[in-house]
Structure formats: C-alpha cells, structure tokens
Design a protein around this motif. Structure first.
Motif, short mmCIF file in Angstrom:
data_model
loop_
_atom_site.label_atom_id
_atom_site.label_comp_id
_atom_site.label_asym_id
_atom_site.label_seq_id
_atom_site.Cartn_x
_atom_site.Cartn_y
_atom_site.Cartn_z
N LYS A 1 0.83 -1.21 0.00
CA LYS A 1 0.00 0.00 0.00
C LYS A 1 0.86 1.26 0.00
CE LYS A 1 -3.89 -1.86 2.70
NZ LYS A 1 -4.72 -1.60 3.92
N ALA A 2 0.37 2.28 -0.68
CA ALA A 2 1.01 3.60 -0.61
C ALA A 2 0.82 4.17 0.78
CB ALA A 2 0.40 4.53 -1.65
N ALA A 3 1.89 4.62 1.40
CA ALA A 3 1.80 5.17 2.76
C ALA A 3 1.08 6.50 2.78
CB ALA A 3 3.20 5.33 3.35
N ALA A 4 1.13 7.24 1.68
CA ALA A 4 0.62 8.62 1.68
C ALA A 4 -0.78 8.77 1.10
CB ALA A 4 1.58 9.52 0.90
N GLY A 5 -1.43 7.70 0.69
CA GLY A 5 -2.71 7.90 0.00
C GLY A 5 -3.72 6.82 0.27
N GLY A 6 -4.72 6.78 -0.57
CA GLY A 6 -5.81 5.82 -0.43
C GLY A 6 -6.55 5.67 -1.73
N GLY A 7 -7.79 5.18 -1.64
CA GLY A 7 -8.62 5.03 -2.83
C GLY A 7 -8.16 3.95 -3.77
N GLY A 8 -7.30 3.04 -3.28
CA GLY A 8 -6.86 1.94 -4.13
C GLY A 8 -5.63 2.24 -4.97
N ARG A 9 -5.20 3.49 -5.01
CA ARG A 9 -4.02 3.84 -5.80
C ARG A 9 -2.75 3.49 -5.03
NH1 ARG A 9 -5.78 9.88 -7.02
NH2 ARG A 9 -6.49 9.58 -4.88
N GLY A 10 -1.78 2.91 -5.74
CA GLY A 10 -0.57 2.46 -5.08
C GLY A 10 -0.79 1.24 -4.23
N MET A 11 -1.82 0.46 -4.53
CA MET A 11 -2.16 -0.72 -3.72
C MET A 11 -2.13 -1.96 -4.61
SD MET A 11 -5.62 -1.47 -1.49
CE MET A 11 -5.39 -0.01 -0.47
N ARG A 12 -1.50 -3.02 -4.13
CA ARG A 12 -1.43 -4.28 -4.88
C ARG A 12 -1.60 -5.46 -3.92
NH1 ARG A 12 -1.48 -0.85 -8.13
NH2 ARG A 12 -0.33 -0.66 -10.12
N LEU A 13 -2.39 -6.44 -4.33
CA LEU A 13 -2.49 -7.71 -3.63
C LEU A 13 -1.50 -8.67 -4.27
CD1 LEU A 13 -3.81 -9.78 -1.71
CD2 LEU A 13 -5.52 -10.19 -3.49
N VAL A 14 -0.59 -9.21 -3.46
CA VAL A 14 0.46 -10.08 -3.99
C VAL A 14 0.27 -11.48 -3.41
CG1 VAL A 14 2.93 -10.33 -4.37
CG2 VAL A 14 1.97 -8.06 -3.92
N PRO A 15 -0.18 -12.43 -4.23
CA PRO A 15 -0.46 -13.78 -3.71
C PRO A 15 0.79 -14.57 -3.33
CG PRO A 15 -1.64 -13.34 -5.77
CD PRO A 15 -0.62 -12.27 -5.62
N THR A 16 1.89 -14.42 -4.12
CA THR A 16 3.09 -15.24 -3.87
C THR A 16 4.35 -14.39 -4.01
OG1 THR A 16 3.38 -15.87 -6.19
CG2 THR A 16 1.92 -17.26 -4.86
N GLY A 17 5.47 -14.95 -3.53
CA GLY A 17 6.73 -14.25 -3.58
C GLY A 17 7.23 -13.98 -4.99
N GLU A 18 6.87 -14.86 -5.93
CA GLU A 18 7.33 -14.68 -7.31
C GLU A 18 6.79 -13.40 -7.93
OE1 GLU A 18 6.03 -17.47 -6.13
OE2 GLU A 18 7.86 -18.72 -6.05
N GLN A 19 5.65 -12.95 -7.47
CA GLN A 19 5.02 -11.76 -8.05
C GLN A 19 5.35 -10.48 -7.29
OE1 GLN A 19 1.47 -14.05 -7.31
NE2 GLN A 19 0.72 -13.61 -9.36
N PHE A 20 6.12 -10.61 -6.20
CA PHE A 20 6.27 -9.47 -5.30
C PHE A 20 7.03 -8.30 -5.91
CE2 PHE A 20 8.63 -7.17 -1.97
CZ PHE A 20 7.54 -6.64 -1.29
N ARG B 1 -0.35 -8.04 6.03
CA ARG B 1 -0.86 -9.37 5.73
C ARG B 1 -2.23 -9.22 5.07
NH1 ARG B 1 -2.19 -12.60 10.78
NH2 ARG B 1 -4.31 -11.89 10.41
N ALA B 2 -2.44 -9.91 3.98
CA ALA B 2 -3.72 -9.83 3.28
C ALA B 2 -4.74 -10.70 4.01
CB ALA B 2 -3.58 -10.28 1.83
N ILE B 3 -5.83 -10.07 4.42
CA ILE B 3 -6.92 -10.80 5.06
C ILE B 3 -7.91 -11.20 3.98
CG2 ILE B 3 -8.78 -10.65 6.75
CD1 ILE B 3 -7.08 -8.67 8.28
N GLN B 4 -8.14 -12.47 3.82
CA GLN B 4 -8.95 -12.98 2.73
C GLN B 4 -10.45 -12.84 3.04
OE1 GLN B 4 -7.34 -14.30 -0.29
NE2 GLN B 4 -5.87 -13.04 0.83
N GLN B 5 -11.19 -12.32 2.06
CA GLN B 5 -12.64 -12.20 2.13
C GLN B 5 -13.14 -11.49 3.40
OE1 GLN B 5 -14.83 -13.23 -0.47
NE2 GLN B 5 -12.88 -13.39 -1.55
N PRO B 6 -12.53 -10.37 3.75
CA PRO B 6 -13.03 -9.66 4.93
C PRO B 6 -14.20 -8.75 4.57
CG PRO B 6 -11.21 -8.45 4.00
CD PRO B 6 -11.41 -9.66 3.11
#
Length: 665
Positions: A165-184, A208-213
């Motif tokens: 996540k972007a430390a300075a913003g919100g609204g989904g910008r600068g945010m990525r869900l990374v399932p595995t280390g290969e994609q990090f 940590r990504a919380i699934q289906q919250p």
C-alpha cells in the motif's frame, strides 16, 4: 491545540463542487448561513453554483488550476467575506497545508486540526501511532527502510498473501495484492511508481492480506472539549478495486456487542490524537469477528447519508457547530439507530469497457424519488459530464424499517431512474443489489470480483424488447409531430403503411427491421428471422407502454436529434441510430457550409483544421457511434473557417463539427 471557541459563522465558502457542495449548501441555508460556491471554467453553469448565495470563479477546468489551488481558494474566501471554509471530501479536504492556510488567513476550517490531518494522512505514521495506542492493527511493516531487499525480507516475516500500500494515499491507488513471492517485485515496483505519481511519495507499507473480509468503518464525532462519541458503523464491503460502490448502515452481521467494541476502539483512536470534528475509523472485519485498523479519514465521507438516515442526525450541521466551538451536546447513550439505509453510487462510466468514464451531455437526467428514497446529486438535465472530475452523477439512498425494504426501495428507484446521453453503471448497481449473496447480507470485499467477472460486464446485445420499443417510439413520435403541425407526412411514414411495410435500418450490427402496421396501434415487427406482434397501449413525450406477444412493458424513450433514439427499460439504457434518418439528414444538408453531426458519438479522427482548402467529398472527420465509424464528408468546395470539436470529444447529434466557407468562382 483547540481553536478559539464561540466563534461566529455567518458565511461559509464550500471548497468543493458537485453533489457534496449542494449537500453542504442545503444544511447551511437551513441554519441561516450565507453560502459561497467556487467554480472552475468547466463548472460555470453547475448546479452548486446556481444553488449558492454567491459564487467565485477560481481558475481553469483542471482541478490543479482551480479546486486544488490553495491560493485560489483562500483568495476566494477572503474576497467573498467568508467566515469559514468547508472542504467537503476529496480535493483539499485532507490537506494539512490547506487547514493551516485557512487558520493563517483568519478563516475557520470546518474540519480537524492540521496536525491530526497530517498524522493520519501518512498510513505508516498512523499505523505506528495506533499500535502504540493499543488499537488492533493488521500485522505488517511500516518502517523507514524502503529498500527492495528489506521489503522482500519483511514479506517472509508477514507471510503471503500480502498487501502493498502507498503510505501517503488511499482510494486503491498504489495498492497491490500479492499472492506469492514470485510476483512481489513486479507488484512492488508498480505500486511504488503509482504512489509517486498519485501522491508525490513512493513510501509503502506492507500488510498481511486478510482474505474475504468485510470493510467496516465507524463514524466518530468529537468536539473541542475532548468529548468523543461514535455514531455506529457502515459496511462498505462492495468495492471495485478498493473503490466503494455500495454502502449500508448498519452492517448486516454486526451484533450490539461487536459494535460497542469497535466503537470504543474508534473513540480511543480519536482521543489519542486529540481529534475534533467528523472522522471515520476504518477496519477490516474477518469471519471470526476479529477487526483490524486500516486508516482514519479526517473528513466527512461520501457515504455519510446512510448514517444520517439511521441516526436522524445532520452531520454537516454537527461539523459547523463543532467548528464554531460548541460542545457536542450528545453522549453515547443519546445515539440510537432506527431502520436500515443502503447507498448506491451512480457513476457515468461503462462497466463493459473496464469502467471507463463516460462524458457528454445529460440529455435526460431523471432520478426516481419516493418513500424512503434520498437523492444527493450535483447534476440536472442538460448539464455536461466533464472529463476533468470524478464521474459520480449521484448517490441514491434507500431507507426503510428493515434492510430488505430499504434494498427493495433502492432497486425500484434505480429501475425507475432514466439517464440518457452518457453511459452509466445503473444496471450493474441493480444487479449487485439483487444478487443472492447481497440479498442475504453476505457480501465481502471480494463480492464484485467473484460475481461480476469480465464476461458478465461485456456489452450486452440489444434485446428484442428494446429494438421493438425503439422502432415504435420513433414511428409514433414522427407521426404525432406531423399530425400536430398539419404537415405532410415524411416520405418514410407515407410508405410505412399497412399496405406497404417499410424496412427501417437501425444501426446495431446494421440490423434491418421490417415493420408492418396492422392498424393504428398494432404492428408486426420482423428481424433476425423472427416475427413479433406489438401493440402501443399508451404513449407520451417520454414514456411508452407496449404489449409484445402478450407481455406488457413500460419504457422511457427520447429522440436525441435527427437520428438518435434512446430507450430505457428497468434501469438499462440502449442507444439506437435510425440510419434512414441519417441518410435523410445528410441529403437535406447537402451543399451546406455548416457540417453537423448526424448522431451522437465520439470524434475518432479529424482530418482538417481552420484554413484548409477542401472540395466536395473531402473526408473531414470520422464519427464513431455504436462501435461503427461514419465518414463526415465536405458537401461543397471551400475553406474550413471553424473547427468546433477535438479528437476524442463526445459529440451530440446536431453539434457543429466544422464550418466551410464556400469557394467563389
């Protein structure tokens, strides 16, 4: 530090636009406070400008040159004699420098102190502060070392899947869900670049990504005497790319015990930073009932109406009273919740094209009202939806004694609303609200992704009902106009008789439609090798009721120029082009110097500029409509004297594209 108390507010400048400006104006006027709007070039005729007591122009259409210009807004406030500024949400609402600039100018900022805005605007800093305050936070990393190697090492401690996540913003910008280390690493670099572009900072945090919250937020309110209360929760789980789409209050699954726990934590967070005014503490709630701090929004929220409806409180009025130094006058025991409210965000966008914003003129904008319906909008029919700002057209909110009554009222209002001229997410909202998982209150943050994949959002084919209604509406409107003016019937209508059916071409895959009137109200309509019997039961300037093969159906319609016709059936809009009328219009205009669009569309290409010499038949432009391209040709020899549109513009039917001065021999 608390501000000076017992300050007078007799006039408020609203440093915002659209529906939120209209919303603030409504409360301020009820309180007897003079309202001052600000506007850019694009908003000169906007609804919020017309509703305010006074309006000040603050710059060009781009937000950076108007609504985001601190100097321009402060100058407008000073020149108009404003006592206070309400920032609304978005734009400068969470900009600490703006709050400080208001204070320096001797103007009351209707919001929290600059220190609180600054603290909570930095996700990393905010999370460290909340951890220290004992607020439950998602395990992660919010440290200073931002090197790739360190962030990769931190993921091994956190575990996958992980959120970047972007430390300075919100609204989904600068945010990525990374399932595995290969994609990090790819996700890290993409998020960092997006954060830098959006917020001017490439600082990131990991969680940590919380699934289906569920995404559940607590509305808090605090005065300048240290009193803090909460006004319950809102469930904002139905999101698209971390952008909220549907919000409701209360959350369908929250118990009184859990509400009290979450509310107490939110109040603790606000007290820890000496907060005052309206604020929202956002949490992720997992399936076990555990909740974790996400962020704190130091402003009024888009979705505040659902809280107002179930509490009976006016949050804007409370903001104004707190800003002028009044105590809240409410204890936690005074807050009661009645009924249920659900809000849908109605956007000018095309879900089938990756939610691409849609711009253009609102040829028709009719939002259905009724029992338990609240409408917050900054648009009216005839307004232009600009590409410069957020494309939200309105918030439609349903309220009722139970969740299902509120939901049903909202669905009905959306089905009965009619918007022609731009594409919208109207039918998607209806589909969301009628999905089984939403009906039962089980939607989580993965709801849209799980239920509305790419295939379900593709452009739908024109249904037979819409094709039939478009044909009959156009025929009936032309016939009514001809009879009312005692004019001779146009040649297509003369030929369109029971003795001689005429083939009428609408441009949806160039589908030919054969219409055979059987009597004054009954017709046989044939296309795609299928025959339909249809009867017009009632007809007026905007509605038609028909019976198609024994089924009764009501629809809205509008003829938008010589060739366009729009039809809306239960919240789904369809746009057709009558190619017969296109050809007739071109023929009627032959030899004219003004080249106008025969239909609504997008100017895909423009081949001329002012001063170019052209001859009859020269290609001037290409207009794209209904996924097909139409050449616009010069009808005379001459010189192009004016070009009234640019490539990419949404062009309305009958809009001037260019003018040609006829050559003299």
């Amino acid at each position: 530090m608390a501000r000076e108390l017992n300050q007078s507010i007799t006039s408020i400048l609203i440093a915002n636009r659209g529906e939120i400006a209209c919303r603030i104006i409504r409360t301020a006027k009820r309180m007897g406070i003079r309202t001052i709007a600000v506007y850019s070039d694009a908003d000169a005729q906007a609804l919020h400008v017309k509703q305010a007591d006074h309006a000040v122009h603050i710059g060009a259409s781009p937000a950076t040159e108007s609504y985001l210009s601190i100097d321009a807004v402060i100058h407008a406030a000073k020149s108009s004699g404003a006592d206070a500024v309400h920032p609304g949400y978005g734009f400068l609402s969470e900009t600490a420098d703006f709050a400080r600039a208001c204070e320096a100018a001797g103007i009351i900022f209707i919001g929290p102190g600059a220190d609180a805005i600054n603290l909570m605007g930095d996700k990393a800093q905010a999370k460290r502060r909340m951890i220290a305050a004992g607020v439950p936070c998602i395990p992660g990393y919010q440290g200073e070392d931002q090197t790739d190697d360190n962030l990769l090492q931190q993921t091994k401690l956190i575990g996958f899947p992980v959120m970047v996540k972007a430390a300075a913003g919100g609204g989904g910008r600068g945010m990525r869900l990374v399932p595995t280390g290969e994609q990090f690493m790819d996700a890290l670099h993409d998020a960092r670049a997006e954060a830098k572009s959006a917020f001017g900072s490439d600082q990131l945090i990991l969680e940590r990504a919380i699934q289906q919250p569920r995404h559940v937020e607590i509305q808090i309110f605090a005065d300048q005497f240290g009193h803090v209360i909460h006004l319950g929760e809102r469930d904002c789980s139905v999101q698209r790319r971390h952008q909220k789409v549907i919000e409701e209050a209360p959350c369908p699954i929250i118990t009184d015990k859990l509400r009290a726990e979450m509310g107490a934590v939110a109040v603790r967070a606000a007290k820890d930073i000496n907060y005052f005014g309206a604020g929202t503490v956002e949490f992720l709630l997992d399936s076990s009932g555990d909740f974790f701090f996400l962020e704190m929004n130091t402003r009024l929220q888009v979705e505040h109406p659902v809280t107002e409806l179930i509490t009976g409180l006016d949050l804007v009025e409370m903001q104004i009273r707190v800003a002028r130094g009044e105590p809240l006058g409410l204890s936690q025991e005074d807050i009661h919740f009645t009924g249920h409210a659900i809000e849908a965000r109605l956007y000018a966008e095309n879900p089938a094209e990756d939610f691409k914003p849609s711009t253009g003129r609102l040829n028709k904008f009719r939002l259905a009202n009724g029992d338990g319906i609240r409408l917050d909008s900054g648009f009216k029919a005839g307004d232009e939806v600009s590409s410069f700002y957020d494309p939200m057209l309105a918030k439609v909110i349903g309220y009722g004694p139970t969740r299902d009554i509120a939901r049903q009222r909202l669905v009905t209002a959306l089905k009965d609303s009619v918007i022609f001229g731009v594409e919208t997410n109207q039918s998607l909202l209806i589909n969301i609200l009628t999905q089984a998982n939403f009906v039962t209150g089980n939607a989580t943050t993965g709801f849209i992704q799980d239920h509305f994949g790419a295939g379900t959002l593709e452009d739908i084919n024109f249904p037979a009902d819409a094709i039939i209604i478009a044909c009959l509406s156009r025929f009936k409107a032309s016939l009514t106009k001809a009879l009312a003016t005692s004019l001779p019937l146009p040649s297509p209508l003369l030929n369109w008789s029971s003795a001689t059916p005429i083939q009428t071409a609408f441009q949806f895959d160039e589908l030919p439609v054969l219409v055979s009137p059987l009597d004054r109200k009954s017709f046989r309509i044939e296309f795609n090798s299928t025959s339909y019997d249809a009867k017009i039961l009632s007809f007026n300037s905007e509605q038609i009721e028909v019976e198609i093969s024994g089924r009764k159906l009501k629809a809205f319609w509008q003829s938008c120029g010589a060739a366009d016709i729009a039809v809306a059936i239960e919240g789904q809009s369809y746009n057709f082009i009558d190619m017969n009328s296109v050809f007739a219009t071109r023929e009627a205009q032959r030899g004219a110097g003004d080249i106008i669009a025969p239909m609504h569309g997008t100017l895909a290409k423009l081949f001329v500029k002012a001063g170019d010499v052209v001859t009859a038949g020269t290609r001037l432009a290409i207009l794209e409509a209904m996924k097909m391209q139409h050449e616009i040709l010069a009808d005379i020899d001459g010189t192009v004297t004016d070009v009234g549109a640019n490539i990419g513009d949404q062009i309305s039917a009958n809009q001037l594209i260019c003018s040609i001065s006829e050559a003299t021999s």
